[in-house]
Enzyme design. Structure first.
Site, PDB file in Angstrom:
ATOM      1  N   THR A  46     -71.916 -29.135  59.678  1.00 37.31           N
ATOM      2  CA  THR A  46     -72.885 -29.300  60.769  1.00 37.31           C
ATOM      3  C   THR A  46     -72.178 -29.507  62.111  1.00 37.31           C
ATOM      4  O   THR A  46     -72.691 -29.117  63.155  1.00 37.31           O
ATOM      5  CB  THR A  46     -73.841 -30.474  60.503  1.00 37.31           C
ATOM      6  OG1 THR A  46     -73.064 -31.652  60.279  1.00 37.31           O
ATOM      7  CG2 THR A  46     -74.718 -30.203  59.301  1.00 37.31           C
TER       8      THR A  46
ATOM      9  N   ILE B  42     -64.607 -36.272  62.100  1.00 38.93           N
ATOM     10  CA  ILE B  42     -65.721 -35.356  61.867  1.00 38.93           C
ATOM     11  C   ILE B  42     -66.475 -35.840  60.629  1.00 38.93           C
ATOM     12  O   ILE B  42     -65.907 -35.916  59.540  1.00 38.93           O
ATOM     13  CB  ILE B  42     -65.193 -33.920  61.650  1.00 38.93           C
ATOM     14  CG1 ILE B  42     -64.422 -33.444  62.879  1.00 38.93           C
ATOM     15  CG2 ILE B  42     -66.345 -32.973  61.318  1.00 38.93           C
ATOM     16  CD1 ILE B  42     -65.198 -33.441  64.173  1.00 38.93           C
TER      17      ILE B  42
ATOM     18  N   LYS C 260     -66.362 -39.763  67.925  1.00 41.67           N
ATOM     19  CA  LYS C 260     -66.562 -39.877  69.375  1.00 41.67           C
ATOM     20  C   LYS C 260     -67.769 -39.110  69.926  1.00 41.67           C
ATOM     21  O   LYS C 260     -68.145 -39.310  71.054  1.00 41.67           O
ATOM     22  CB  LYS C 260     -65.303 -39.412  70.102  1.00 41.67           C
ATOM     23  CG  LYS C 260     -64.089 -40.309  69.871  1.00 41.67           C
ATOM     24  CD  LYS C 260     -63.005 -40.113  70.928  1.00 41.67           C
ATOM     25  CE  LYS C 260     -62.260 -38.814  70.774  1.00 41.67           C
ATOM     26  NZ  LYS C 260     -61.079 -38.721  71.669  1.00 41.67           N
ATOM     27  N   GLY C 261     -68.357 -38.186  69.198  1.00 40.82           N
ATOM     28  CA  GLY C 261     -69.495 -37.458  69.759  1.00 40.82           C
ATOM     29  C   GLY C 261     -69.116 -36.070  70.228  1.00 40.82           C
ATOM     30  O   GLY C 261     -67.992 -35.839  70.686  1.00 40.82           O
TER      31      GLY C 261
ATOM     32  N   GLU D 218     -72.238 -32.672  73.742  1.00 42.71           N
ATOM     33  CA  GLU D 218     -72.042 -32.230  75.129  1.00 42.71           C
ATOM     34  C   GLU D 218     -70.750 -31.435  75.299  1.00 42.71           C
ATOM     35  O   GLU D 218     -70.759 -30.372  75.933  1.00 42.71           O
ATOM     36  CB  GLU D 218     -72.040 -33.429  76.095  1.00 42.71           C
ATOM     37  CG  GLU D 218     -73.013 -34.554  75.770  1.00 42.71           C
ATOM     38  CD  GLU D 218     -74.467 -34.157  75.724  1.00 42.71           C
ATOM     39  OE1 GLU D 218     -74.870 -33.254  76.477  1.00 42.71           O
ATOM     40  OE2 GLU D 218     -75.199 -34.740  74.904  1.00 42.71           O
TER      41      GLU D 218
ATOM     42  N   ASN E  87     -69.333 -34.462  59.262  1.00 43.64           N
ATOM     43  CA  ASN E  87     -69.720 -33.343  58.407  1.00 43.64           C
ATOM     44  C   ASN E  87     -69.142 -32.077  59.021  1.00 43.64           C
ATOM     45  O   ASN E  87     -69.567 -31.634  60.091  1.00 43.64           O
ATOM     46  CB  ASN E  87     -71.257 -33.251  58.311  1.00 43.64           C
ATOM     47  CG  ASN E  87     -71.721 -32.136  57.393  1.00 43.64           C
ATOM     48  OD1 ASN E  87     -71.173 -31.028  57.409  1.00 43.64           O
ATOM     49  ND2 ASN E  87     -72.731 -32.401  56.596  1.00 43.64           N
TER      50      ASN E  87
END
Lengths: 326, 210, 732
Positions: C628, C623, C695-696, C699, C625
């Site tokens: 956010t 992570i 990793k994002g 979605e 941040n």
């Protein structure tokens, strides 16, 4: 928006004169519905007469009634201590409508004058007898999940969108009107119309007539009341069905009752027969269910709103239970 | 005479009729009576002069500054702020009072500036997001929004903040549930609601003057 | 004296002040000299052609400069095909075809917005109407497959039918509309015939540049795209839309800059949507809950002029350890605008079906749905036959279950009540590919010690600049206070659009790499120009707190980075680096995972659903941040609440028109719809994907959520709602 002329009226008479003259002139107070409709090209007045300077904002409680000036804001009325104490059903209903921003703009008179939210009324590329008499009713045979189950006609199945008006009709309010021919009083229940063959007429105001106030006779419904609004999201949405319920209880016995529904008809829908059926009965779910059944006589559903035949009586029972249990 | 030319002539005629008809019904009726015929004639041709007739004077105080303005009656307060006064902090999200992005204060009350006309604001005091901070010092609500990350894309944020300040002033910020209900007129598609509630609660509980 | 790491910290947004003061300039906030205003005229039929356009009244309305349509403008040069054939697309102002209601057919330009809007209402159009289809289900015989969407089979087709415990169920999801708060639009300004500048709502400034290059046949360097602030996108701004082309054409024709902001109802008809989908799942298991087979079939809507496909059936192929899986996916053309990926795209649609079916199966098995998922946990990717780069799903299930109080969940539906309300708990899983694309970043380090990093990415809300500053701070040892990250300009080093949860992975890697490059250059300057540091090497040196620190023979030496520049007579040090994934993507399967838990109340007699508590757990690697990131997860949950309970774009198929194309009738969740939401992070570095190990998340925040709600509603009431949204009428 189409271009229009704009006049600020400084007296009711000047306002009435200004609107009476033109063929297509309108009063504007909060403007929250009128401007919305003008932006969509649904209404195209040539002249707007701003009535916000008129001295019609007062809220006065006398020994027999509450007088609310037509220009009193929805938020002001909802927060008024006298209203909260003596007419809490009205306060609850007002707070169930719109958002605080809109309630800060919308007036009592304007709330009564708001037009249906039917999609076909709003979309000038689809037929609507209310917008364009004779063009047909798009909602019949179309998307009619939000539409009427009482008092509709083959010309129009739209519903009146107000919450405030549901409380006012339940509380036997009177509408004070002044116009080119002088003043008159209209019982709230007779103010709005059923569509019949003239759905373009929402109410019984004459040309140039201005709502100056609403009056509610004093009543015993200060405690056992509830305004239930069932909608597709938790706030800021129009009702699928709403119920204004008020009970006068003597112990567990119902001395008198007031019931009205929103989201079910072209006008705020008073349930007089259901009220009658409750008088003298005990306040039980079983008796409420009987009243709800009475209320649903003559209900008729369309393709997408048959759920209201179940939701409406369930909501009546729920509202009455809530009113009893406070 | 070519067909083109005659078509053009008839168009011209129609144009003049439209223009005259427009002036006849326009707000300028009073002004027209006092206007020399020569100007009237020019008005039919000259758009710049015609525009004057369509406008109405209005004065209001915006963020503490008195403004003498001239606006078309159909101009909303929102469009006046954004397009004519370059106060673009106030946003247009729906233009129909259904989202709250355009929330400003009029005489201290939060309203949807998209659903009120600029000409209706005679003598009113308007506060927009640009007028909330005290110079460089952010308003406590602005600070709280940053601290609690009460936004993502930031587009609804000016409206949320103006609404949140009013929510506390109205006395509608006494619990998370009450805040959620009374802030429901401000849609946030990014879904920052939980953080906005935290921000409003903190400012309310901090007891600072809002 | 090593400073604390910045990555992972809850740094306030670097653009927060601009956003809370109204200072952030979105495209429509730009003013410029001689700016004209435009309004679109849109079709009122769903299929056919334009017979005539009467612009007389509009042209004579005050302030109108022009009314542009296919009748008075040449088609954009890029619409011409070398072979003369018409390209299969909506070619605005190139022909008279109408494919959908609300399609732009003309654009009015006037000197004020009010005048443009009014004049647009005066344009009269006559149509020749043709038969239209807007009902996907009624038109399902027209379903077809494209090359991109082949059938998938692993093991035996329809093996679920042989299993001892079976379930077959159909699920449907409606058209959903992205509806970011910011209305779409553009300001277009031509400087001469070949130089175009636009300010527009786009998730990809480079995307826009490339698209415009092709349509207008002018070189890249002559097209400048500004999009520094974007008021939400959720996918709708991932491509150039016809209204942008229309405005650019109009601006050229009138010879002045033109601004268009489309209306909220136009947001429904011209900038995409999540397509409607009908899905069927067959699933079978042994008596003890071991999956035997899954069959997942889907049809989804597209437009009549473009093939839109997404990954609706993908999750079923690899989510669970199941020997036999087959999927089939087809699209059905209907007369609406082409869809576009909407947050969580097809995976969110597919996850609703799969994760509902798993839940339904669990009741058939008499098994806890969480236990069923754990039992069928796929330790390696069964579709690609590769190990996952990282997968902490089982930990995520455990963390979330503890937080929501899963042990309070009644095993049987309709068993728990609080007052008038039935209480239920639901769980579901979400998964989305962890991508990494190619991106460049530039670093500009000045002798005052300030670092500016630039990349042509955008920020639609997640806080891209903030995350990039944190990454750059850790990579350079420079304080975040001295770092600025700039984005949203096509003149910056190349980066892909913001979409597919890949910005931190893709652009963050470029930022990381350019910072490494910057350090290399700084070290070179130091060794070349500063005698004390002539023996500094990457091995004996570090960058900390804005200093180069070298462990030399005489102990630690340090010099501030700005001194290196000053002493080497270098006012500015500028480097640019391009960064992309390597062949690690061939060796590992890379996904982000989420687990959603929902506790709901359902009112027994009115069918009202209130979500009381949500716990969402993300396995998305490092992570960057924590503040956010949590916001982004909460936002996905709110989007998921909309998908589950409130959102549906309703068409009147007789006219092919939307019946709820506004914020009053299309119900985006409001404050009051949302519950207290707990976000938990696994926060373990993915060892493979990129230097940060991130990793994002955009979605997975939404994917699966709707099923968690639907499963909780079933647990509360015993009513299984298989068609979203779950409105009160479906529960009474």
């Amino acid at each position: 928006m189409n271009p229009f002329s704009f006049v600020r009226a400084n007296s009711p008479k000047a306002a009435i004169d200004a609107v009476s003259k033109g063929d297509n002139s309108r009063f504007i107070a909060g403007g929250t519905n009128l401007l919305d409709l003008m932006k969509n090209g649904v209404m195209q007045p040539e002249k707007l007469v701003d009535i916000n300077n008129l001295p019609l904002k007062d809220i006065q409680l006398s020994k027999d009634k509450l007088h609310i000036g037509a220009l009193a804001l929805n938020s002001t009325v909802a927060a008024d201590n006298q209203v909260k104490a003596q007419f809490p059903l009205l306060s609850q209903a007002l707070l169930a409508g719109a958002s605080q921003q809109l309630r800060n703009m919308a007036t009592v008179g304007g709330n009564m004058m708001q037009r249906t939210r039917c999609s076909y009324f709003y979309d000038t590329a689809m037929p609507c007898n209310k917008r364009q008499p004779g063009s047909g009713c798009g909602a019949i045979g179309g998307v009619n999940r939000m539409h009427a189950i009482f008092g509709a006609s083959d010309k129009c199945i739209a519903v009146h969108p107000s919450d405030m008006c549901v409380a006012l009709v339940a509380l036997d309010a009177t509408v004070l009107v002044t116009g080119p021919k002088g003043e008159r009083k209209i019982p709230f229940a007779d103010f709005h119309r059923l569509p019949g063959d003239t759905p373009e007429k929402d109410n019984n105001l004459g040309k140039g007539e201005l709502i100056t106030a609403v009056e509610i006779p004093n009543n015993p419904y200060t405690k056992n009341i509830y305004y239930l609004k069932v909608r597709d999201r938790a706030s800021y949405a129009f009702a699928l069905v709403s119920v204004a319920a008020a009970l006068e209880l003597d112990g567990n016995v119902i001395k008198s009752a007031r019931l009205a529904m929103g989201g079910v008809a072209h006008k705020p829908w008073r349930l007089a027969a259901a009220e009658q059926s409750l008088i003298g009965k005990t306040a039980t779910e079983e008796n409420f269910r009987v009243a709800a059944t009475v209320a649903m006589e003559n209900a008729k559903a369309y393709e997408h709103n048959s759920f209201k035949l179940q939701l409406a009586p369930n909501s009546i029972v729920t509202a009455l239970l809530k009113a009893t249990s406070v | 005479m070519s067909q083109d030319h005659s078509e053009k002539q008839s168009e011209q005629k129609e144009f003049h009729e439209t223009r005259r008809g427009f002036l006849k019904q326009s707000t300028a009726m009073m002004a027209l009576a006092l206007t020399p015929p020569i100007v009237l004639k020019a008005a039919e041709k000259d758009e710049a002069i015609a525009a004057l007739f369509e406008k109405v004077p209005v004065s209001m105080e915006i963020n503490g500054k008195k403004q003498q303005l001239s606006v078309e009656p159909r101009t909303t307060l929102l469009d006046l702020l954004r397009e004519q006064l370059a106060l673009t902090g106030t946003k247009k999200g729906c233009d129909h009072g259904q989202c709250g992005a355009c929330t400003v204060h009029i005489n201290g009350m939060r309203v949807n500036s998209c659903l009120t006309l600029a000409v209706m604001q005679e003598g009113k005091k308007i506060t927009t997001i640009e007028g909330l901070a005290n110079g460089e010092e952010l308003h406590p609500m602005q600070q709280a929004f940053i601290k609690h990350d009460g936004f993502q894309c930031g587009y609804c944020t000016p409206g949320q903040i103006m609404s949140a300040v009013a929510c506390i002033r109205e006395g509608h910020a006494n619990s998370p549930e009450e805040i959620r209900e009374f802030m429901s007129g401000n849609i946030c598609r990014c879904g920052a609601y939980d953080n906005i509630v935290s921000a409003v609660l903190e400012v309310k509980q901090g007891g600072q003057k809002v | 004296m090593r400073q604390d790491k910045n990555v992972g910290k809850p740094l306030d947004r670097v653009d927060g002040r601009l956003k809370v003061t109204g200072g952030a300039k979105y495209f429509a906030d730009n003013h410029m000299e001689d700016l004209q205003h435009a309004c679109l005229v849109c079709s009122t039929i769903a299929s056919g052609r334009i017979k005539s356009i009467d612009t007389k009244a509009a042209l004579h309305a005050p302030g109108v400069l022009d009314v542009v349509s296919h009748l008075n403008t040449a088609p954009a040069p890029g619409y011409k095909q070398p072979d003369g054939k018409a390209r299969r697309q909506l070619r605005i102002f190139a022909d008279d075809r109408i494919y959908a209601n609300g399609q732009p057919v003309a654009i009015v330009v006037a000197n004020t917005m009010e005048r443009a809007v009014y004049a647009a209402s005066l344009v009269k159009i006559q149509y020749e109407q043709e038969v239209h289809h807007t009902d996907m289900r009624a038109n399902d015989k027209a379903a077809y497959q494209t090359d991109r969407m082949k059938d998938y089979v692993r093991g035996t087709t329809d093996a679920w039918k042989t299993a001892p415990v079976q379930l077959e169920a159909s699920y449907s999801t409606p058209i959903e509309v992205h509806n970011p708060m910011e209305l779409a639009g553009i300001i277009a300004k031509w400087d001469g015939p070949d130089n175009l500048t636009i300010w527009s709502k786009t998730q990809g400034v480079k995307n826009s540049q490339v698209a415009l290059r092709e349509i207008f046949q002018i070189p890249d360097q002559n097209i400048v795209v500004h999009s520094p602030f974007v008021g939400g996108g959720f996918g709708m701004a991932l491509r150039i839309w016809p209204h942008e082309i229309a405005t650019i054409i109009a601006a050229k024709k009138v010879g002045k800059p033109v601004k268009l902001v489309i209306s909220r109802d136009q947001m429904f008809t011209m900038v995409g949507h999540r397509p409607a989908a009908d899905q069927k799942i067959g699933i079978g298991a042994t008596q003890d809950g071991q999956l035997v087979g899954i069959t997942h079939e889907a049809i989804a809507s597209t437009s009549t002029y473009e093939d839109f496909t997404e990954a609706i059936t993908s999750m079923s192929r690899f989510m669970y350890a199941c020997p036999n899986v087959n999927t089939r996916y087809k699209i059905v053309p209907i007369n609406v605008c082409t869809p576009i990926w909407m947050r969580g795209p097809g995976e969110a649609t597919g996850a609703f079906a799969l994760e509902s079916a798993i839940d339904e199966l669990s009741y058939k098995l008499g098994m806890d749905p969480l236990a069923l998922r754990v039992k069928n946990y796929a330790a390696t990717d069964p579709e690609k036959n590769l190990p996952f780069s990282s997968n902490y799903l089982r930990e995520a299930y455990e963390m979330g279950a503890a937080k929501i109080g899963w042990n309070n969940r009644p095993a049987n539906p309709r068993a728990l009540k609080e007052g008038d309300w039935f209480v239920g708990y639901g769980v579901s899983t979400g998964v989305f590919g962890a991508h990494r694309g190619k991106a460049s970043a530039g670093a500009i380090f000045k002798s005052d010690g300030s670092l500016v990093v630039q990349s042509a990415t955008t920020d639609i809300g997640p806080g891209t600049a903030t995350a990039m500053v944190q990454i750059a701070a850790d990579a350079t040892g420079i304080s975040p206070n001295h770092i600025q990250f700039q984005l949203g300009e096509s003149t910056f080093p190349d980066a892909p659009e913001q979409g597919g949860s890949a910005t931190v992975s893709t652009v963050g890697s470029a930022v990381h790499d350019v910072c490494q490059e910057l350090k290399t250059k700084l070290l070179e300057l130091a060794t070349t120009h500063i005698p004390d540091f002539k023996n500094s090497t990457p091995e004996n040196s570090t960058f900390e707190n804005g200093y180069l620190v070298t462990a030399g023979d005489a102990g630690k030496m340090e010099i501030s980075l700005s001194d290196i520049l000053q002493k080497s007579n270098t006012p500015v040090l500028q480097v640019t680096t391009t960064s992309k994934a390597g062949d690690e993507r061939k060796k590992y399967s890379m996904y982000s995972f989420s687990v959603h838990f929902a506790k709901v109340h359902v009112h027994a007699s009115t069918g009202i659903v209130r979500i009381k508590h949500v716990v969402s757990v993300a396995d998305s690697g490092t992570i960057v941040n924590s503040k956010t990131a949590a916001s982004q997860m909460i936002g996905g949950v709110v989007g998921g609440i909309g998908m589950a309970l409130t959102e549906e774009a309703v068409l009147d198929h007789r006219y092919g028109r939307y019946a709820n194309n506004n914020f009053g009738d299309y119900h985006v969740p409001v404050h009051a719809d949302t519950p207290p939401t707990d976000i938990l992070f696994i926060n373990k570095k993915d060892p493979v994907i990129n230097p940060m190990g991130s990793k994002g998340m955009g979605e997975i925040a939404l994917i699966g959520f709707a099923a968690a709600v639907s499963n909780a509603v079933y647990n509360a009431t015993g009513k299984r709602v298989r068609d979203l949204p779950i409105t009160p009428d479906k529960l009474i």
